[in-house]
Design a protein around this motif. Structure first.
Motif, PDB file in Angstrom:
ATOM      1  N   CYS A  50      66.110  81.170  63.993  1.00  0.00           N
ATOM      2  CA  CYS A  50      66.883  79.983  63.657  1.00  0.00           C
ATOM      3  C   CYS A  50      66.887  79.803  62.135  1.00  0.00           C
ATOM      4  O   CYS A  50      65.836  79.822  61.509  1.00  0.00           O
ATOM      5  CB  CYS A  50      66.249  78.771  64.327  1.00  0.00           C
ATOM      6  SG  CYS A  50      66.910  77.213  63.761  1.00  0.00           S
ATOM      7  N   GLU A  52      67.458  77.159  60.581  1.00  0.00           N
ATOM      8  CA  GLU A  52      66.944  75.829  60.239  1.00  0.00           C
ATOM      9  C   GLU A  52      65.422  75.779  60.256  1.00  0.00           C
ATOM     10  O   GLU A  52      64.792  75.337  59.317  1.00  0.00           O
ATOM     11  CB  GLU A  52      67.497  74.789  61.219  1.00  0.00           C
ATOM     12  CG  GLU A  52      68.985  74.547  61.089  1.00  0.00           C
ATOM     13  CD  GLU A  52      69.371  74.051  59.696  1.00  0.00           C
ATOM     14  OE1 GLU A  52      68.621  73.242  59.129  1.00  0.00           O
ATOM     15  OE2 GLU A  52      70.416  74.482  59.178  1.00  0.00           O
ATOM     16  N   CYS A  53      64.826  76.235  61.370  1.00  0.00           N
ATOM     17  CA  CYS A  53      63.380  76.063  61.504  1.00  0.00           C
ATOM     18  C   CYS A  53      62.635  77.389  61.565  1.00  0.00           C
ATOM     19  O   CYS A  53      61.419  77.414  61.524  1.00  0.00           O
ATOM     20  CB  CYS A  53      63.065  75.233  62.746  1.00  0.00           C
ATOM     21  SG  CYS A  53      63.447  76.072  64.285  1.00  0.00           S
ATOM     22  N   CYS A  65      69.487  76.296  68.898  1.00  0.00           N
ATOM     23  CA  CYS A  65      68.086  76.656  68.799  1.00  0.00           C
ATOM     24  C   CYS A  65      67.293  75.934  69.882  1.00  0.00           C
ATOM     25  O   CYS A  65      67.467  74.740  70.089  1.00  0.00           O
ATOM     26  CB  CYS A  65      67.566  76.276  67.411  1.00  0.00           C
ATOM     27  SG  CYS A  65      65.794  76.465  67.233  1.00  0.00           S
ATOM     28  N   ASP A  67      64.223  75.376  69.776  1.00  0.00           N
ATOM     29  CA  ASP A  67      63.131  74.643  69.151  1.00  0.00           C
ATOM     30  C   ASP A  67      63.592  73.337  68.497  1.00  0.00           C
ATOM     31  O   ASP A  67      63.060  72.279  68.775  1.00  0.00           O
ATOM     32  CB  ASP A  67      62.467  75.539  68.107  1.00  0.00           C
ATOM     33  CG  ASP A  67      60.974  75.583  68.283  1.00  0.00           C
ATOM     34  OD1 ASP A  67      60.541  75.879  69.408  1.00  0.00           O
ATOM     35  OD2 ASP A  67      60.262  75.291  67.310  1.00  0.00           O
ATOM     36  N   CYS A  68      64.592  73.431  67.599  1.00  0.00           N
ATOM     37  CA  CYS A  68      64.979  72.242  66.853  1.00  0.00           C
ATOM     38  C   CYS A  68      66.369  71.752  67.251  1.00  0.00           C
ATOM     39  O   CYS A  68      66.799  70.690  66.809  1.00  0.00           O
ATOM     40  CB  CYS A  68      64.924  72.499  65.348  1.00  0.00           C
ATOM     41  SG  CYS A  68      66.179  73.671  64.775  1.00  0.00           S
TER      42      CYS A  68
HETATM   43 ZN    ZN Z   1      65.562  75.833  65.027  1.00  0.00          ZN
END
Ligand code: ZN
Length: 82
Positions: A50, A52-53, A65, A67-68
């Motif tokens: 990802c 982003e994270c 994602c 996760d986030c």
């Molecule tokens: Zn993410």
């Protein structure tokens, strides 16, 4: 390179590696095929993350994602050098 292109490249390496490792009569070429498979797995681990994270997408990457929840930019060129 976009994420989608990276995914395609990994798939190509996997297919070529598998074909060489399983069907080529020459042991040296078979070893090269196994190396390609290893390289493909490594690239999968490094690239399929990802933006982003940094969480790994896992086996079945979707559009978001896990996760986030950020949208995964499959067709966007990443500015980061990974
Ligand atoms: Zn993410």
């Amino acid at each position: 390179m976009t994420l989608r292109q990276k995914q395609g490249l990994i798939l190509l390496l996997t297919v070529v590696g598998l074909v060489l490792a399983l069907w080529h009569p020459n042991v040296v070429v078979m070893a090269a095929g196994i190396m390609l498979l290893l390289a493909a797995s490594l690239l999968y681990l490094v690239w399929m993350r990802c933006p982003e994270c940094g969480a790994w997408f896992g086996k079945y990457p979707g559009d978001y994602c896990k996760d986030c929840g950020a949208k995964i930019p499959w067709d966007e060129k990443t500015k980061r050098n990974l």
